[in-house]
Design a protein around this motif. Structure first.
Motif, PDB file in Angstrom:
ATOM      1  N   VAL A 267       3.543   4.296  -1.744  1.00 30.80           N
ATOM      2  CA  VAL A 267       2.423   5.155  -1.349  1.00 30.80           C
ATOM      3  C   VAL A 267       1.154   4.312  -1.320  1.00 30.80           C
ATOM      4  N   GLY A 268       0.536   4.231  -0.139  1.00 34.12           N
ATOM      5  CA  GLY A 268      -0.576   3.319   0.044  1.00 34.12           C
ATOM      6  C   GLY A 268      -0.058   1.908   0.241  1.00 34.12           C
ATOM      7  N   VAL A 269       0.827   1.745   1.202  1.00 37.99           N
ATOM      8  CA  VAL A 269       1.496   0.453   1.395  1.00 37.99           C
ATOM      9  C   VAL A 269       0.519  -0.633   1.809  1.00 37.99           C
ATOM     10  N   GLY A 270      -0.669  -0.240   2.294  1.00 39.95           N
ATOM     11  CA  GLY A 270      -1.742  -1.198   2.551  1.00 39.95           C
ATOM     12  C   GLY A 270      -1.301  -2.359   3.405  1.00 39.95           C
ATOM     13  N   GLY A 271      -1.580  -3.563   2.931  1.00 44.62           N
ATOM     14  CA  GLY A 271      -1.212  -4.753   3.679  1.00 44.62           C
ATOM     15  C   GLY A 271       0.186  -5.250   3.407  1.00 44.62           C
ATOM     16  N   GLY A 272       0.968  -4.520   2.615  1.00 45.36           N
ATOM     17  CA  GLY A 272       2.359  -4.879   2.397  1.00 45.36           C
ATOM     18  C   GLY A 272       2.617  -5.775   1.206  1.00 45.36           C
ATOM     19  N   LYS A 273       1.713  -5.805   0.244  1.00 43.54           N
ATOM     20  CA  LYS A 273       1.913  -6.647  -0.937  1.00 43.54           C
ATOM     21  C   LYS A 273       3.207  -6.284  -1.661  1.00 43.54           C
ATOM     22  N   GLU A 274       3.497  -4.990  -1.777  1.00 46.28           N
ATOM     23  CA  GLU A 274       4.740  -4.579  -2.440  1.00 46.28           C
ATOM     24  C   GLU A 274       5.964  -5.104  -1.699  1.00 46.28           C
ATOM     25  N   LEU A 275       5.879  -5.145  -0.382  1.00 43.41           N
ATOM     26  CA  LEU A 275       7.011  -5.621   0.407  1.00 43.41           C
ATOM     27  C   LEU A 275       7.310  -7.082   0.097  1.00 43.41           C
ATOM     28  N   SER A 276       6.277  -7.903   0.048  1.00 46.84           N
ATOM     29  CA  SER A 276       6.480  -9.328  -0.201  1.00 46.84           C
ATOM     30  C   SER A 276       6.831  -9.600  -1.655  1.00 46.84           C
ATOM     31  N   ALA A 277       6.373  -8.748  -2.569  1.00 49.73           N
ATOM     32  CA  ALA A 277       6.655  -8.966  -3.989  1.00 49.73           C
ATOM     33  C   ALA A 277       8.053  -8.506  -4.387  1.00 49.73           C
ATOM     34  N   PHE A 278       8.543  -7.418  -3.765  1.00 45.65           N
ATOM     35  CA  PHE A 278       9.801  -6.818  -4.198  1.00 45.65           C
ATOM     36  C   PHE A 278      10.959  -7.034  -3.222  1.00 45.65           C
ATOM     37  N   GLY A 279      10.646  -7.311  -1.955  1.00 47.19           N
ATOM     38  CA  GLY A 279      11.680  -7.328  -0.935  1.00 47.19           C
ATOM     39  C   GLY A 279      12.569  -8.553  -0.878  1.00 47.19           C
ATOM     40  N   PRO A 280      12.008  -9.769  -0.807  1.00 42.57           N
ATOM     41  CA  PRO A 280      12.842 -10.953  -0.604  1.00 42.57           C
ATOM     42  C   PRO A 280      13.962 -11.148  -1.622  1.00 42.57           C
TER      43      PRO A 280
ATOM     44  N   GLY B 175       7.083   3.008   3.532  1.00 44.03           N
ATOM     45  CA  GLY B 175       5.673   2.869   3.216  1.00 44.03           C
ATOM     46  C   GLY B 175       4.831   3.906   3.937  1.00 44.03           C
ATOM     47  N   VAL B 176       3.891   4.496   3.213  1.00 47.35           N
ATOM     48  CA  VAL B 176       3.009   5.525   3.764  1.00 47.35           C
ATOM     49  C   VAL B 176       1.566   5.079   3.566  1.00 47.35           C
ATOM     50  N   ASP B 177       0.741   5.206   4.596  1.00 45.62           N
ATOM     51  CA  ASP B 177      -0.664   4.836   4.484  1.00 45.62           C
ATOM     52  C   ASP B 177      -1.440   5.538   5.598  1.00 45.62           C
ATOM     53  N   PRO B 178      -2.645   6.031   5.318  1.00 43.19           N
ATOM     54  CA  PRO B 178      -3.429   6.685   6.375  1.00 43.19           C
ATOM     55  C   PRO B 178      -4.117   5.712   7.316  1.00 43.19           C
ATOM     56  N   SER B 179      -4.117   4.424   6.989  1.00 36.86           N
ATOM     57  CA  SER B 179      -4.819   3.437   7.810  1.00 36.86           C
ATOM     58  C   SER B 179      -3.858   2.763   8.774  1.00 36.86           C
ATOM     59  N   GLY B 180      -4.123   2.912  10.067  1.00 30.97           N
ATOM     60  CA  GLY B 180      -3.305   2.252  11.070  1.00 30.97           C
ATOM     61  C   GLY B 180      -3.408   0.743  11.003  1.00 30.97           C
ATOM     62  N   GLN B 181      -4.611   0.231  10.738  1.00 31.42           N
ATOM     63  CA  GLN B 181      -4.794  -1.208  10.658  1.00 31.42           C
ATOM     64  C   GLN B 181      -3.992  -1.803   9.504  1.00 31.42           C
ATOM     65  N   MET B 182      -4.016  -1.141   8.343  1.00 30.95           N
ATOM     66  CA  MET B 182      -3.288  -1.656   7.199  1.00 30.95           C
ATOM     67  C   MET B 182      -1.780  -1.585   7.420  1.00 30.95           C
ATOM     68  N   LEU B 183      -1.323  -0.545   8.089  1.00 28.53           N
ATOM     69  CA  LEU B 183       0.106  -0.444   8.411  1.00 28.53           C
ATOM     70  C   LEU B 183       0.538  -1.579   9.336  1.00 28.53           C
ATOM     71  N   GLU B 184      -0.321  -1.942  10.279  1.00 29.03           N
ATOM     72  CA  GLU B 184       0.008  -3.040  11.192  1.00 29.03           C
ATOM     73  C   GLU B 184       0.110  -4.361  10.424  1.00 29.03           C
ATOM     74  N   ILE B 185      -0.762  -4.545   9.442  1.00 32.05           N
ATOM     75  CA  ILE B 185      -0.687  -5.744   8.601  1.00 32.05           C
ATOM     76  C   ILE B 185       0.613  -5.747   7.810  1.00 32.05           C
ATOM     77  N   ALA B 186       0.975  -4.588   7.259  1.00 32.49           N
ATOM     78  CA  ALA B 186       2.230  -4.486   6.507  1.00 32.49           C
ATOM     79  C   ALA B 186       3.429  -4.768   7.401  1.00 32.49           C
TER      80      ALA B 186
END
Length: 226
Positions: free
Chosen positions: A47-60, A69-80
């Motif tokens: 929740v609030g995936v932002g720039g995707g820090k959780e993805l890089s920290a937990f995914g690999p 990931g859920v976020d109200p910001s289109g720009q931040m979702l694109e970064i993620a």
């Protein structure tokens, strides 16, 4: 107050590590809690995936974990999205523009994170709503890892924390202009005391709340969906 679809969002990843001491360590600690709970295959709600820090920290290191990931910001979702693509596991990531209360997903999640989000949400029923929205989408006994700023604007304790944080930002080399803008934003942030966050968690359906992180005004908890 904070425009994540504007210049602030573009510079977020570069600025946040200086603005928040132990920023990277917060995610390391969250990951440790997730690894004590989750199986090799798990579905995570961010929740609030932002720039995707959780993805890089937990995914690999977890090739069978999937992320919504859920976020109200289109720009931040694109970064993620670009971050997931650069790491080569975009097929394990689903991103949705909006708020968690609007998320339609038939299968409940094994865990959720909500990091550096709740302090931006007004305490007019909206903070409770987001926590209820998360609880509704979790399996029973699934963990929620939550981190946000806490405090009471104008209190002596809050003033001391703000002064120390401002000095910390000066010591790490941030300009007076950046420090001033950041402190002004924090002064307008609808934070609540830690006791209020704990009450909101309980009301939303969480228990077994454990405090595991603290850095100036920031606190982190792991809670269980009851």
């Amino acid at each position: 107050m904070v425009d994540f679809d504007g210049e602030y969002g573009q510079e977020y990843e570069q600025q946040i590590k200086k603005l928040i001491p132990t920023y990277d360590q917060l995610f390391d600690m969250c990951y440790a809690f997730l690894k004590t709970t989750l199986e090799d295959s798990a579905r995570l709600l961010v929740v609030g995936v932002g720039g995707g820090k959780e993805l890089s920290a937990f995914g690999p290191p977890n090739p069978k974990w999937t992320f919504t990931g859920v976020d109200p910001s289109g720009q931040m979702l694109e970064i993620a999205k670009k971050r997931a693509e650069s790491l080569g596991f975009e097929d394990r990531v689903s991103l949705y523009k909006g708020i968690v209360e609007e998320l339609v997903d038939a299968e409940p999640f094994d865990a959720a994170t909500c990091l550096l989000v709740l302090h931006f949400i007004p305490d007019d029923g909206s903070k409770l709503s987001i926590l209820k929205g998360i609880a509704k989408r979790l399996k029973p006994e699934a963990p929620l890892i939550l981190a946000c700023m806490v405090g009471e604007h104008g209190s002596p304790e809050h003033s001391r924390q703000m002064a120390a944080l401002s000095k910390h930002r000066e010591l790490v080399g941030l300009s007076p202009e950046i420090i001033g803008c950041g402190m002004k934003r924090m002064g307008a942030t609808p934070i609540v005391p830690e006791s209020r966050v704990l009450d909101l968690l309980q009301t939303a359906g969480f228990g077994n709340v454990l405090t595991f992180y603290g850095s100036y005004l920031l606190r982190g908890w792991v809670a269980t969906k009851m």
